[in-house]
Design an enzyme around this catalytic site. Structure first.
Site, mmCIF file in Angstrom:
data_model
loop_
_atom_site.group_PDB
_atom_site.id
_atom_site.type_symbol
_atom_site.label_atom_id
_atom_site.label_comp_id
_atom_site.label_asym_id
_atom_site.label_seq_id
_atom_site.Cartn_x
_atom_site.Cartn_y
_atom_site.Cartn_z
ATOM 1 N N SER A 59 0.837 -1.197 0.000
ATOM 2 C CA SER A 59 0.000 0.000 0.000
ATOM 3 C C SER A 59 0.873 1.249 0.000
ATOM 4 C CB SER A 59 -0.963 -0.042 1.186
ATOM 5 O OG SER A 59 -0.252 -0.166 2.409
ATOM 6 N N HIS A 104 3.086 7.728 7.650
ATOM 7 C CA HIS A 104 4.111 7.479 6.641
ATOM 8 C C HIS A 104 5.490 7.889 7.140
ATOM 9 C CE1 HIS A 104 0.250 7.857 4.392
ATOM 10 N NE2 HIS A 104 0.688 6.685 3.953
ATOM 11 N N ASP A 124 3.404 12.252 8.920
ATOM 12 C CA ASP A 124 2.009 12.606 9.197
ATOM 13 C C ASP A 124 1.389 11.702 10.261
ATOM 14 O OD1 ASP A 124 1.826 10.211 7.830
ATOM 15 O OD2 ASP A 124 0.910 11.062 6.033
#
Length: 255
Positions: free
Chosen positions: A14, A188, A185
């Site tokens: 992902s 990530h 964030d």
């Protein structure tokens, strides 16, 4: 294809994978390390979960491909572990289904060839307060409490199906002040977190009992460095030392 043929190392997952080539990410660092020995191929899909991955598995990794990857590094789980959305939509996948999906992914990849190796990366921890500051309510379904069972179950699956598992959950939390230095964030990776990921991957590959070895120093270097042209500095020595910071030091736990 561009020749000569090299081993292929595929990153499949992902957003942790999709963004791994940005901001000194772990994918770009691996591409740098393997620049003369193997091709790093990116197959990352932000927002995806293991359910989506199964839908495209045969297309990304067809069993009839002439050349099969030497190594596939897989990351799913962070999106799967989110709280179910009241609407019934969203990326959540129940734990039992997640493990069943990952089992199918692992077994498919291992069946590609007798030389294809597989590594699963566990979901990392997250900075929940940073997520709230950056995303507000949009990511309210993420938490370390929800994610941890997915980490533990995935590591158990790795042992069961004989796939190497890298415990990013633990590795990142071993870093001092990890909450404040590892995330852009809350989810990530910063360059620091990517450095941890690279060290864990290199350690796993170096220690693996794979024949042939896929460790970057063990692979043949493509073409001579200088074709016997005298240089003021040895290009071979330079190549071996430019990633010195990723090499293990005596007494350290990680590569």
């Amino acid at each position: 294809m561009v020749g000569p043929g090299r081993p292929q190392i595929v990153l499949f997952g992902s957003s942790i994978v999709q963004y791994s080539f940005s901001d000194n990410g772990w994918g770009s660092t691996l591409a740098n390390i393997y620049s003369r020995t193997a091709d790093i191929i990116l197959r990352g899909y932000a927002g995806w979960n293991s359910r989506f991955a199964l839908k495209v598995l045969d297309k990304v990794f067809p069993k009839n491909a002439v050349i099969q990857p030497s190594l596939v590094i897989v990351y799913f789980g962070g999106n799967d572990s989110m709280n179910p959305h009241p609407s019934g939509h969203g990326p959540h996948v129940p734990l039992t289904e997640f493990i069943d999906n990952m089992r199918k992914i692992g077994e498919h990849l291992l069946s590609l060839s007798d030389k294809t190796r597989v590594i699963f990366l566990t979901p990392p921890p997250m900075n929940e307060r940073q997520i709230e500051r950056v995303f507000g309510d949009a990511m309210s379904g993420r938490s370390n409490e929800l994610c941890r069972p997915y980490v533990e179950a995935l590591l158990n699956l790795c042992r069961e199906i004989n796939v190497k598992g890298i415990d990013l959950w633990t590795a990142i939390q071993q870093e001092d002040d990890w909450l404040n230095i590892c995330f852009t964030d809350g989810i990530h990776f910063t360059a620091k977190a990517s450095e941890i990921v690279v060290k864990e991957i290199l350690k796993a590959v170096r220690e693996a009992d794979w024949k042939p070895s896929l460790y970057w120093k063990s692979l043949p270097v493509e073409f001579p460095f200088d074709f016997d042209v005298p240089n003021s500095i040895s290009l071979c020595d330079l190549n071996l030392t430019r990633n010195k910071q990723l090499e293990s030091q005596p007494g350290t736990a990680r590569l």
